[in-house]
Design a protein around this motif. Structure first.
Motif, PDB file in Angstrom:
ATOM      1  N   ARG A 135     -22.716   6.470  -8.075  1.00 24.68           N
ATOM      2  CA  ARG A 135     -23.509   7.257  -7.137  1.00 24.68           C
ATOM      3  C   ARG A 135     -23.574   8.723  -7.546  1.00 24.68           C
ATOM      4  O   ARG A 135     -24.600   9.377  -7.422  1.00 24.68           O
ATOM      5  CB  ARG A 135     -22.909   7.135  -5.733  1.00 24.68           C
ATOM      6  CG  ARG A 135     -23.785   7.757  -4.651  1.00 24.68           C
ATOM      7  CD  ARG A 135     -23.238   7.497  -3.277  1.00 24.68           C
ATOM      8  NE  ARG A 135     -24.115   8.042  -2.252  1.00 24.68           N
ATOM      9  CZ  ARG A 135     -23.837   8.026  -0.964  1.00 24.68           C
ATOM     10  NH1 ARG A 135     -22.707   7.476  -0.536  1.00 24.68           N
ATOM     11  NH2 ARG A 135     -24.682   8.549  -0.083  1.00 24.68           N
ATOM     12  N   TYR A 136     -22.440   9.247  -8.018  1.00 23.43           N
ATOM     13  CA  TYR A 136     -22.386  10.656  -8.413  1.00 23.43           C
ATOM     14  C   TYR A 136     -21.817  10.762  -9.837  1.00 23.43           C
ATOM     15  O   TYR A 136     -20.640  11.045 -10.026  1.00 23.43           O
ATOM     16  CB  TYR A 136     -21.504  11.451  -7.434  1.00 23.43           C
ATOM     17  CG  TYR A 136     -21.934  11.321  -6.003  1.00 23.43           C
ATOM     18  CD1 TYR A 136     -23.152  11.829  -5.576  1.00 23.43           C
ATOM     19  CD2 TYR A 136     -21.117  10.677  -5.077  1.00 23.43           C
ATOM     20  CE1 TYR A 136     -23.548  11.706  -4.264  1.00 23.43           C
ATOM     21  CE2 TYR A 136     -21.503  10.557  -3.761  1.00 23.43           C
ATOM     22  CZ  TYR A 136     -22.721  11.068  -3.350  1.00 23.43           C
ATOM     23  OH  TYR A 136     -23.109  10.941  -2.049  1.00 23.43           O
ATOM     24  N   TYR A 162     -30.218  16.745 -10.435  1.00 21.30           N
ATOM     25  CA  TYR A 162     -28.748  16.728 -10.363  1.00 21.30           C
ATOM     26  C   TYR A 162     -28.169  17.607 -11.455  1.00 21.30           C
ATOM     27  O   TYR A 162     -27.606  17.102 -12.440  1.00 21.30           O
ATOM     28  CB  TYR A 162     -28.261  15.284 -10.495  1.00 21.30           C
ATOM     29  CG  TYR A 162     -26.843  15.064 -10.048  1.00 21.30           C
ATOM     30  CD1 TYR A 162     -26.464  15.288  -8.736  1.00 21.30           C
ATOM     31  CD2 TYR A 162     -25.877  14.616 -10.942  1.00 21.30           C
ATOM     32  CE1 TYR A 162     -25.160  15.072  -8.314  1.00 21.30           C
ATOM     33  CE2 TYR A 162     -24.569  14.398 -10.535  1.00 21.30           C
ATOM     34  CZ  TYR A 162     -24.222  14.627  -9.225  1.00 21.30           C
ATOM     35  OH  TYR A 162     -22.928  14.405  -8.800  1.00 21.30           O
ATOM     36  N   THR A 261     -29.432   9.339 -11.171  1.00 21.59           N
ATOM     37  CA  THR A 261     -28.911  10.501 -10.447  1.00 21.59           C
ATOM     38  C   THR A 261     -29.407  10.532  -9.018  1.00 21.59           C
ATOM     39  O   THR A 261     -30.510  10.080  -8.718  1.00 21.59           O
ATOM     40  CB  THR A 261     -29.355  11.800 -11.144  1.00 21.59           C
ATOM     41  OG1 THR A 261     -30.793  11.792 -11.271  1.00 21.59           O
ATOM     42  CG2 THR A 261     -28.723  11.929 -12.511  1.00 21.59           C
ATOM     43  N   PRO A 262     -28.606  11.099  -8.122  1.00 19.53           N
ATOM     44  CA  PRO A 262     -29.085  11.354  -6.765  1.00 19.53           C
ATOM     45  C   PRO A 262     -29.910  12.643  -6.743  1.00 19.53           C
ATOM     46  O   PRO A 262     -29.810  13.467  -7.655  1.00 19.53           O
ATOM     47  CB  PRO A 262     -27.788  11.519  -5.965  1.00 19.53           C
ATOM     48  CG  PRO A 262     -26.820  12.071  -6.963  1.00 19.53           C
ATOM     49  CD  PRO A 262     -27.190  11.465  -8.293  1.00 19.53           C
ATOM     50  N   HIS A 264     -30.520  16.257  -5.443  1.00 16.55           N
ATOM     51  CA  HIS A 264     -29.625  17.260  -4.847  1.00 16.55           C
ATOM     52  C   HIS A 264     -30.072  17.665  -3.451  1.00 16.55           C
ATOM     53  O   HIS A 264     -29.256  18.058  -2.615  1.00 16.55           O
ATOM     54  CB  HIS A 264     -29.530  18.489  -5.763  1.00 16.55           C
ATOM     55  CG  HIS A 264     -30.697  19.419  -5.659  1.00 16.55           C
ATOM     56  ND1 HIS A 264     -31.914  19.165  -6.249  1.00 16.55           N
ATOM     57  CD2 HIS A 264     -30.825  20.612  -5.019  1.00 16.55           C
ATOM     58  CE1 HIS A 264     -32.743  20.158  -5.987  1.00 16.55           C
ATOM     59  NE2 HIS A 264     -32.119  21.045  -5.248  1.00 16.55           N
ATOM     60  N   ASP A 266     -31.284  15.594  -1.188  1.00 18.01           N
ATOM     61  CA  ASP A 266     -30.670  14.577  -0.313  1.00 18.01           C
ATOM     62  C   ASP A 266     -29.176  14.837  -0.171  1.00 18.01           C
ATOM     63  O   ASP A 266     -28.603  14.640   0.917  1.00 18.01           O
ATOM     64  CB  ASP A 266     -30.908  13.182  -0.890  1.00 18.01           C
ATOM     65  CG  ASP A 266     -32.386  12.812  -0.906  1.00 18.01           C
ATOM     66  OD1 ASP A 266     -33.137  13.396  -0.100  1.00 18.01           O
ATOM     67  OD2 ASP A 266     -32.770  11.959  -1.713  1.00 18.01           O
ATOM     68  N   LEU A 267     -28.543  15.261  -1.271  1.00 17.21           N
ATOM     69  CA  LEU A 267     -27.109  15.553  -1.207  1.00 17.21           C
ATOM     70  C   LEU A 267     -26.817  16.711  -0.263  1.00 17.21           C
ATOM     71  O   LEU A 267     -25.854  16.673   0.516  1.00 17.21           O
ATOM     72  CB  LEU A 267     -26.579  15.875  -2.599  1.00 17.21           C
ATOM     73  CG  LEU A 267     -26.504  14.711  -3.586  1.00 17.21           C
ATOM     74  CD1 LEU A 267     -25.978  15.203  -4.931  1.00 17.21           C
ATOM     75  CD2 LEU A 267     -25.607  13.620  -3.058  1.00 17.21           C
ATOM     76  N   GLU A 270     -27.082  15.476   3.185  1.00 18.79           N
ATOM     77  CA  GLU A 270     -25.922  14.652   3.524  1.00 18.79           C
ATOM     78  C   GLU A 270     -24.679  15.507   3.736  1.00 18.79           C
ATOM     79  O   GLU A 270     -23.889  15.260   4.660  1.00 18.79           O
ATOM     80  CB  GLU A 270     -25.667  13.642   2.405  1.00 18.79           C
ATOM     81  CG  GLU A 270     -24.529  12.679   2.702  1.00 18.79           C
ATOM     82  CD  GLU A 270     -24.371  11.618   1.637  1.00 18.79           C
ATOM     83  OE1 GLU A 270     -23.412  10.835   1.726  1.00 18.79           O
ATOM     84  OE2 GLU A 270     -25.208  11.580   0.712  1.00 18.79           O
ATOM     85  N   VAL A 271     -24.516  16.532   2.890  1.00 18.87           N
ATOM     86  CA  VAL A 271     -23.375  17.447   3.062  1.00 18.87           C
ATOM     87  C   VAL A 271     -23.460  18.152   4.409  1.00 18.87           C
ATOM     88  O   VAL A 271     -22.449  18.335   5.100  1.00 18.87           O
ATOM     89  CB  VAL A 271     -23.331  18.466   1.907  1.00 18.87           C
ATOM     90  CG1 VAL A 271     -22.355  19.594   2.210  1.00 18.87           C
ATOM     91  CG2 VAL A 271     -22.950  17.780   0.612  1.00 18.87           C
TER      92      VAL A 271
END
Length: 404
Positions: A135-136, A162, A261-262, A264, A266-267, A270-271
Motif C-alpha cells: 500500500r505504501y 507519491y 502508488t497511492p 498523496h 488521498d493520503l 486519510e491523515v
C-alpha cells in the motif's frame, strides 16, 4: 604427371579451409522446411531444413538453442542463419545455426501461443501466485531503457502521486536480440536490492519490437521475483508473456506507476480523518481519565487517616449526643416516675391521713393496730396516734356500727 594421393583427413581439412575462407558461407541466411528436429540432453539441437530440390543438415549449439522461445515442429517453415562448415567425422557439410525464426508474423503468434501454453501448464501463470501490492512502498524499482519515453512518464507519475518513495532504476535494452539477457540481468540486480515493488516497462510497438518480453528467460525471471512486480509493456491492447507471469499487468507504463502508488491527495485526506479520529479519541480518553482520577481522589480521601479519624470523631460525637439525649430522656422519665411515686407515697403516708383528722389505734396487749371492735376487749390499753402525738386510753366497752 605424377599425382600424390591425399589422405581423407588432409582433403577434408583442405575443403574445410575453403569453406572457412569463403565470406558468403560464413554468414548465410537460409529458408526452408524443418525436418527431424531433435534436442539432445546436452541442449544441442539437430535438424534438417529442406525444400523441393535439396536438404541441408543443421546443428544449433546449446548457447544458441537457449534463445529459442519454442522448438519448431517438423514441417514448420523457418529462416535459419549461421555459417556453413565441414563435419570431418562424417565428411558432411552442414549449417552451424546461430538462430532460427519462423517465417511471417503469424509464426510469431504461433510461437507466442505455444510458449504461453507450455509455461501455463508449468503453473507460472497461476492466479494463486499473484501477490497484493504494497500500500505504501518505500522503494520502487524500475526496469526499462534510460532513453525510453516510458521512463519519463513513470517518473512524472511517481513524483506527482507519491514523492515519498525512493526510486531505483535498473537500465536495460528493451528491444532486439540483446535485450532479453539484459532484461534478466536488470531484474536480478533489483532482486538484490531492498525494494518493495518493481515496474517492468516499455512503450508501445509492433510484436517484433515487444518480442523480448516474450522471451522464456525473461518470463521465468519475472516469475522468480521476490517482491510484487507490475508490467507496463506497450499499449492497452498489447499483451506479452511477462504480463501473465507478473503479479499485476498495467495497460501502459504510466498506469503501472499509478497502480504501484497511492495518491498523496488521498493520503492527506486519510491523515486528516485519522487526525480527527485521534483527537476525538484523545478527548474521550482525557474525560475518562479525569473521571478515574476523581474517583481515585475520592477513594484516597475516603481511605486517608485524617478522613477516617474525622469520620470516627463525627461518629463519636453522634453517639455521645445520642447517649446524652438518651440519658436526659431516661432521667426525665425517672424524675416523672419518682414524682409519681412520691405523690403516691405521700398519699399513702399515715401521717398525711392523721393530718386529715384520722387516728391510728394500737392495742398494747396484742401489739397490733386495731382495725375492728373485735380486736379489743374491755380493759385493753390503747395507744391512739394522732397527727401531733399519742393518746393513752383504756377500753371500757365496744359498740358495733349498725350500718356496717
Amino acid at each position: 604427371m605424377q599425382w600424390t594421393p591425399w589422405s581423407v583427413g588432409e582433403l577434408t581439412t583442405y575443403i574445410s579451409t575453403l569453406f572457412d575462407e569463403d565470406e558468403i558461407l560464413q554468414h548465410v541466411l537460409v529458408r526452408g522446411e524443418v525436418s527431424n528436429w531433435s534436442r539432445a540432453s546436452s541442449g544441442h539441437c539437430y535438424f534438417t531444413i529442406k525444400d523441393s530440390k535439396a536438404q541441408l543438415k543443421c546443428v544449433m549449439w546449446k548457447n544458441a538453442a537457449a534463445h529459442l522461445l519454442v522448438d519448431p515442429l517438423d514441417g514448420d517453415e523457418v529462416i535459419v542463419w549461421g555459417r556453413i562448415g565441414i563435419y570431418p567425422t562424417r565428411g558432411l557439410y552442414q549449417l552451424y545455426a546461430e538462430g532460427l525464426q519462423p517465417v511471417g508474423q503469424g509464426a510469431l503468434y504461433a510461437q507466442f501461443d505455444a510458449l504461453k501454453r507450455r509455461l501455463d501448464a508449468e503453473g507460472l501463470f497461476d492466479t494463486a501466485r499473484k501477490r497484493p501490492l504494497p500500500r505504501y512502498p518505500r522503494r520502487i524499482g524500475i526496469v526499462t531503457s534510460l532513453q525510453a519515453a516510458a521512463l519519463r512518464d513513470i517518473l512524472h507519475v511517481l513524483h506527482r502521486r507519491y514523492p515519498l518513495a525512493e526510486v531505483i532504476i535498473s537500465p536495460t535494452l528493451v528491444q532486439g536480440d540483446e535485450a532479453p539477457p539484459q532484461i534478466v540481468n536488470a531484474l536480478r540486480r533489483l532482486y538484490r536490492e531492498n525494494v518493495d515493488v518493481i515496474l517492468l516497462a516499455r512503450g508501445g510497438g509492433s510484436i517484433e519490437e515487444l518480442w523480448a518480453f516474450n522471451d522464456e528467460r525473461v518470463v521465468r525471471t519475472v516469475a522468480e521475483s521476490p517482491v510484487p512486480l507490475i508490467t507496463g509493456v506497450g499499449h492497452e491492447t498489447d499483451f506479452t508473456l511477462v504480463d501473465f507471469a507478473a503479479d499485476c499487468r498495467a495497460p501502459t507504463p504510466s498506469a503501472a506507476a499509478e497502480m504501484a502508488t497511492p495518491d498523496h491527495a488521498d493520503l492527506l485526506a486519510e491523515v486528516q480523518r485519522m487526525r480527527q479520529a485521534l483527537e476525538t479519541l484523545a478527548r474521550q480518553r482525557l474525560v475518562h481519565w479525569h473521571r478515574d482520577i476523581e474517583h481515585a481522589w475520592q477513594r484516597l480521601d475516603h481511605l486517608a487517616p485524617t478522613s477516617h479519624l474525622q469520620r470516627l470523631k463525627h461518629e463519636v460525637a453522634l453517639r455521645r449526643q445520642r447517649l446524652t439525649d438518651h440519658t436526659h430522656t431516661r432521667l426525665h422519665l425517672a424524675r416523672a416516675q419518682l414524682t409519681g411515686a412520691h405523690a403516691q407515697l405521700r398519699a399513702l403516708d399515715p401521717h398525711a391521713v392523721l393530718q386529715r383528722g384520722y387516728a391510728m389505734v394500737r392495742n398494747t396487749r396484742t401489739g397490733h393496730f386495731v382495725h375492728s371492735i373485735h380486736d379489743v376487749i374491755p380493759g385493753d390499753q390503747l395507744h391512739i396516734h394522732v397527727s401531733d402525738g399519742t393518746i393513752h386510753a383504756t377500753t371500757q366497752r365496744q359498740e358495733a356500727d349498725h350500718d356496717a
